[in-house]
Design a protein around this motif. Structure first.
Motif, PDB file in Angstrom:
ATOM      1  N   LEU A  97       0.790  -1.221   0.000  1.00 50.95           N
ATOM      2  CA  LEU A  97       0.000   0.000   0.000  1.00 50.95           C
ATOM      3  C   LEU A  97       0.829   1.280   0.000  1.00 50.95           C
ATOM      4  O   LEU A  97       0.327   2.328  -0.369  1.00 50.95           O
ATOM      5  CB  LEU A  97      -0.946   0.019   1.205  1.00 50.95           C
ATOM      6  N   LEU A 150      -3.461   3.633  -3.907  1.00 56.55           N
ATOM      7  CA  LEU A 150      -4.468   2.617  -4.228  1.00 56.55           C
ATOM      8  C   LEU A 150      -4.862   2.659  -5.693  1.00 56.55           C
ATOM      9  O   LEU A 150      -5.921   2.169  -6.068  1.00 56.55           O
ATOM     10  CB  LEU A 150      -5.708   2.818  -3.349  1.00 56.55           C
ATOM     11  N   ASN A 175      -0.041   1.199  -9.181  1.00 56.37           N
ATOM     12  CA  ASN A 175       0.711   0.563  -8.097  1.00 56.37           C
ATOM     13  C   ASN A 175       0.914  -0.912  -8.450  1.00 56.37           C
ATOM     14  O   ASN A 175       0.064  -1.754  -8.193  1.00 56.37           O
ATOM     15  CB  ASN A 175      -0.044   0.723  -6.774  1.00 56.37           C
ATOM     16  N   LEU A 177       0.676  -3.486  -5.540  1.00 55.50           N
ATOM     17  CA  LEU A 177      -0.679  -3.822  -5.108  1.00 55.50           C
ATOM     18  C   LEU A 177      -1.352  -4.778  -6.090  1.00 55.50           C
ATOM     19  O   LEU A 177      -1.986  -5.751  -5.675  1.00 55.50           O
ATOM     20  CB  LEU A 177      -1.509  -2.546  -4.958  1.00 55.50           C
TER      21      LEU A 177
END
Length: 107
Positions: free
Chosen positions: A57, A65, A69, A72
């Motif tokens: 994160l 988010l 990313n 992620l």
């Protein structure tokens, strides 16, 4: 090495030894309580979560988010594979492949 430094190291070694030895001597006779054994079963999961979640994160030091990313996205894929297949090698392989693919494609 200075004498003070040697004394600090010797003191830390003694404290570490006696706390571990004391715990072993005490638990050898009494054993662990059942509630403590149940609690200890959750420690690996908690430690692993504490190590992985910030890496997924907070890749740049702030919460990200977004779909850019890569950590992620690869982590979500690895979590899905781990949950469905329960195969550690497949999970690591697909997670790594996803991460490298996202980096290479620059998505």
């Amino acid at each position: 090495m200075r004498f003070e430094m040697l004394m600090i190291i010797a003191g830390m070694a003694a404290v570490t030894f006696f706390t571990r030895f004391g715990a072993l001597a005490l638990l050898k006779r009494t054993g662990l309580p059942c509630w403590f054994e149940r609690w200890l079963r959750h420690v690996p999961t908690a430690v692993l979560t504490a190590l992985i979640v910030p890496a997924l994160l907070l890749p740049q030091g702030r919460v990200d988010l977004s779909l850019s990313n890569h950590y992620l996205l690869a982590g979500i894929l690895a979590a899905i594979v781990a949950y469905t297949c329960r195969n550690a090698m497949l999970t690591m392989g697909l997670g790594l492949t996803a991460m490298l693919s996202l980096r290479w494609l620059g998505i």
